[in-house]
Design an enzyme around this catalytic site. Structure first.
Site, PDB file in Angstrom:
ATOM      1  N   CYS A  83       0.868  -1.173   0.000  1.00 29.74           N
ATOM      2  CA  CYS A  83       0.000   0.000   0.000  1.00 29.74           C
ATOM      3  C   CYS A  83       0.907   1.225   0.000  1.00 29.74           C
ATOM      4  O   CYS A  83       2.126   1.101   0.031  1.00 29.74           O
ATOM      5  CB  CYS A  83      -1.005  -0.001   1.157  1.00 29.74           C
ATOM      6  SG  CYS A  83      -0.334   0.179   2.813  1.00 29.74           S
ATOM      7  N   CYS A  99      -1.986   1.569  -4.257  1.00 28.66           N
ATOM      8  CA  CYS A  99      -0.708   2.187  -4.643  1.00 28.66           C
ATOM      9  C   CYS A  99      -0.639   2.447  -6.140  1.00 28.66           C
ATOM     10  O   CYS A  99       0.378   2.899  -6.655  1.00 28.66           O
ATOM     11  CB  CYS A  99       0.482   1.363  -4.168  1.00 28.66           C
ATOM     12  SG  CYS A  99       0.666  -0.235  -4.953  1.00 28.66           S
ATOM     13  N   CYS A 140       3.678  -0.008  -8.363  1.00 31.52           N
ATOM     14  CA  CYS A 140       4.181  -1.368  -8.231  1.00 31.52           C
ATOM     15  C   CYS A 140       4.602  -1.904  -9.593  1.00 31.52           C
ATOM     16  O   CYS A 140       3.808  -1.937 -10.524  1.00 31.52           O
ATOM     17  CB  CYS A 140       3.086  -2.245  -7.639  1.00 31.52           C
ATOM     18  SG  CYS A 140       3.651  -3.871  -7.140  1.00 31.52           S
TER      19      CYS A 140
END
Length: 134
Positions: free
Chosen positions: A12, A86, A90
């Site tokens: 996160c 997020c 990523c």
């Protein structure tokens, strides 16, 4: 890697609430059958104290964990990558299992509002573990 256990990475933004609770549940429920990592795209300085309190209510202590920055190698070495708000921070590697869990960010919320988030995380972790380790 010679370790045959599946590895789960929870990500996160701040690595202070949702991903820490998910990692806590995965460690508690998966035991030594799974490897667990958590990280954040912009880690906070410390864990959300309300998340710590919410987890303590269900007998899981996450006080010893610290937010850490997401490393590309964390993604590369994980079998399952679970993101929680997020976005595109990523990195994506082919062949990995990716899940994006839309969950309320517990930052700044009172304990009463964090409990349902915690319970939803537990249910999702239980389902993920059932898929990965049976």
């Amino acid at each position: 890697m010679t370790d045959a256990r599946p590895s789960i990475l929870f990500v996160c933004v701040h690595n202070a609430g949702r991903s820490q609770m998910a990692a806590g549940f995965a460690r508690a429920l998966g035991g030594d059958r799974v490897q667990v990592l958590s990280a954040g795209s912009e880690p906070a300085d410390s864990i959300n104290p309300v998340a710590v309190e919410a987890m303590a209510e269900v007998g899981i202590d996450i006080t010893g964990t610290r937010p850490r920055v997401l490393a590309v190698n964390d993604v590369r070495t994980s079998d399952a990558v679970v993101t929680m708000g997020c976005g595109d921070a990523c990195p994506v590697f082919p062949g990995k299992r990716y899940e994006d869990w839309e969950l309320t960010d517990p930052a700044g919320l009172p304990l009463e509002a964090v409990r349902p988030v915690r319970d939803e995380i537990r249910a999702r972790v239980e389902h993920l573990l059932a898929d990965l380790i049976g």
